[in-house]
Design a protein around this motif. Structure first.
Motif, PDB file in Angstrom:
ATOM      1  N   SER A  17       0.836  -1.201   0.000  1.00 23.63           N
ATOM      2  CA  SER A  17       0.000   0.000   0.000  1.00 23.63           C
ATOM      3  C   SER A  17       0.869   1.248   0.000  1.00 23.63           C
ATOM      4  O   SER A  17       1.992   1.245   0.495  1.00 23.63           O
ATOM      5  N   LEU A  18       0.310   2.303  -0.557  1.00 21.39           N
ATOM      6  CA  LEU A  18       0.895   3.636  -0.494  1.00 21.39           C
ATOM      7  C   LEU A  18      -0.236   4.632  -0.364  1.00 21.39           C
ATOM      8  O   LEU A  18      -1.357   4.382  -0.829  1.00 21.39           O
ATOM      9  N   ARG A  19       0.091   5.772   0.227  1.00 27.71           N
ATOM     10  CA  ARG A  19      -0.879   6.864   0.323  1.00 27.71           C
ATOM     11  C   ARG A  19      -0.258   8.108  -0.276  1.00 27.71           C
ATOM     12  O   ARG A  19       0.770   8.601   0.201  1.00 27.71           O
ATOM     13  N   LEU A  20      -0.882   8.614  -1.315  1.00 26.94           N
ATOM     14  CA  LEU A  20      -0.440   9.846  -1.961  1.00 26.94           C
ATOM     15  C   LEU A  20      -1.233  11.023  -1.406  1.00 26.94           C
ATOM     16  O   LEU A  20      -2.421  10.896  -1.093  1.00 26.94           O
ATOM     17  N   SER A  21      -0.565  12.170  -1.321  1.00 29.27           N
ATOM     18  CA  SER A  21      -1.228  13.394  -0.893  1.00 29.27           C
ATOM     19  C   SER A  21      -0.926  14.502  -1.879  1.00 29.27           C
ATOM     20  O   SER A  21       0.142  14.529  -2.495  1.00 29.27           O
ATOM     21  N   CYS A  22      -1.868  15.424  -1.997  1.00 28.58           N
ATOM     22  CA  CYS A  22      -1.704  16.577  -2.869  1.00 28.58           C
ATOM     23  C   CYS A  22      -2.148  17.809  -2.093  1.00 28.58           C
ATOM     24  O   CYS A  22      -3.310  17.907  -1.704  1.00 28.58           O
ATOM     25  N   ALA A  23      -1.218  18.709  -1.858  1.00 20.45           N
ATOM     26  CA  ALA A  23      -1.520  19.952  -1.157  1.00 20.45           C
ATOM     27  C   ALA A  23      -1.823  21.029  -2.174  1.00 20.45           C
ATOM     28  O   ALA A  23      -0.997  21.318  -3.050  1.00 20.45           O
ATOM     29  N   ALA A  24      -3.009  21.614  -2.070  1.00 19.31           N
ATOM     30  CA  ALA A  24      -3.457  22.625  -3.026  1.00 19.31           C
ATOM     31  C   ALA A  24      -3.456  23.998  -2.374  1.00 19.31           C
ATOM     32  O   ALA A  24      -3.841  24.153  -1.214  1.00 19.31           O
ATOM     33  N   SER A  25      -3.039  24.996  -3.114  1.00 21.57           N
ATOM     34  CA  SER A  25      -3.048  26.350  -2.597  1.00 21.57           C
ATOM     35  C   SER A  25      -3.278  27.334  -3.730  1.00 21.57           C
ATOM     36  O   SER A  25      -3.140  27.003  -4.907  1.00 21.57           O
ATOM     37  N   GLY A  26      -3.661  28.558  -3.355  1.00 20.06           N
ATOM     38  CA  GLY A  26      -3.761  29.630  -4.328  1.00 20.06           C
ATOM     39  C   GLY A  26      -5.087  29.768  -5.019  1.00 20.06           C
ATOM     40  O   GLY A  26      -5.213  30.563  -5.943  1.00 20.06           O
ATOM     41  N   TYR A  27      -6.109  29.027  -4.583  1.00 17.58           N
ATOM     42  CA  TYR A  27      -7.430  29.147  -5.218  1.00 17.58           C
ATOM     43  C   TYR A  27      -8.396  29.717  -4.203  1.00 17.58           C
ATOM     44  O   TYR A  27      -8.499  29.223  -3.095  1.00 17.58           O
ATOM     45  N   ARG A  28      -9.129  30.760  -4.575  1.00 18.05           N
ATOM     46  CA  ARG A  28      -9.944  31.483  -3.606  1.00 18.05           C
ATOM     47  C   ARG A  28     -11.263  30.804  -3.280  1.00 18.05           C
ATOM     48  O   ARG A  28     -11.814  31.008  -2.221  1.00 18.05           O
ATOM     49  N   THR A  29     -11.838  30.081  -4.214  1.00 15.69           N
ATOM     50  CA  THR A  29     -13.109  29.408  -3.946  1.00 15.69           C
ATOM     51  C   THR A  29     -12.914  27.909  -4.043  1.00 15.69           C
ATOM     52  O   THR A  29     -11.862  27.439  -4.433  1.00 15.69           O
ATOM     53  N   GLY A  30     -13.925  27.153  -3.675  1.00 14.10           N
ATOM     54  CA  GLY A  30     -13.814  25.710  -3.704  1.00 14.10           C
ATOM     55  C   GLY A  30     -13.653  25.175  -5.116  1.00 14.10           C
ATOM     56  O   GLY A  30     -14.185  25.707  -6.067  1.00 14.10           O
ATOM     57  N   TRP A  31     -12.890  24.095  -5.215  1.00 12.17           N
ATOM     58  CA  TRP A  31     -12.710  23.467  -6.510  1.00 12.17           C
ATOM     59  C   TRP A  31     -14.023  22.809  -6.953  1.00 12.17           C
ATOM     60  O   TRP A  31     -14.810  22.376  -6.138  1.00 12.17           O
ATOM     61  N   SER A  32     -14.201  22.694  -8.259  1.00 15.43           N
ATOM     62  CA  SER A  32     -15.363  21.960  -8.748  1.00 15.43           C
ATOM     63  C   SER A  32     -15.118  20.467  -8.542  1.00 15.43           C
ATOM     64  O   SER A  32     -15.891  19.770  -7.894  1.00 15.43           O
ATOM     65  N   TYR A  33     -14.044  19.973  -9.091  1.00 13.13           N
ATOM     66  CA  TYR A  33     -13.614  18.600  -8.919  1.00 13.13           C
ATOM     67  C   TYR A  33     -12.094  18.569  -8.832  1.00 13.13           C
ATOM     68  O   TYR A  33     -11.411  19.437  -9.379  1.00 13.13           O
TER      69      TYR A  33
END
Length: 127
Positions: A17-33
């Motif tokens: 098993s592995l767990r990937l993570s993605c840190a998102a920044s710089g967007y003012r409103t919620g993502w659509s998908y």
């Protein structure tokens, strides 16, 4: 400036098993998908999993159903992919993507449907 930064890749034996993570920044409103995609050498980029920007509906590629789980922490703005029962054919560079142009079910796992991309994290599964 929108930034997506993946982490968690590595090498593992088949069945692991592995767990990937993605840190998102710089967007003012919620993502659509948001979604996870992968690309093996010599292959086209393919969709793995997508999730609604509120952490709701998900969609998976048939090849990973029952083995991978996508989740979204809307407070930390972190997208995760838990990968279990890994197979050698899961070996690829994995990319995080955000903000779908279309929320149509048929487009959620298409790479061309997403505006923003991370740099990728390598996953290698040995037999």
């Amino acid at each position: 400036l929108v930034q997506l930064v993946e982490s968690g890749g590595g090498s593992v034996q088949a069945g692991g098993s592995l767990r990937l993570s993605c840190a998102a920044s710089g967007y003012r409103t919620g993502w659509s998908y948001m979604g996870w995609f992968r690309q093996a050498p010599g292959e086209e980029r393919e969709g793995v999993a997508a999730i609604d920007g509120a952490g709701g509906p998900t969609r998976y590629a048939d090849s990973v159903k029952g083995r991978f789980t996508v989740s979204l922490d809307t407070v930390k703005n972190t997208l995760d992919l838990q990968m279990n029962s890994l197979k050698p054919e899961d070996t690829a560079m994995y990319y995080c993507a955000a903000e779908a142009r279309s929320a149509s079910w048929s487009y959620l796992l298409q790479p061309s449907n997403y505006f923003y991309w991370g740099q990728g994290t390598q996953v290698t599964v040995s037999s």
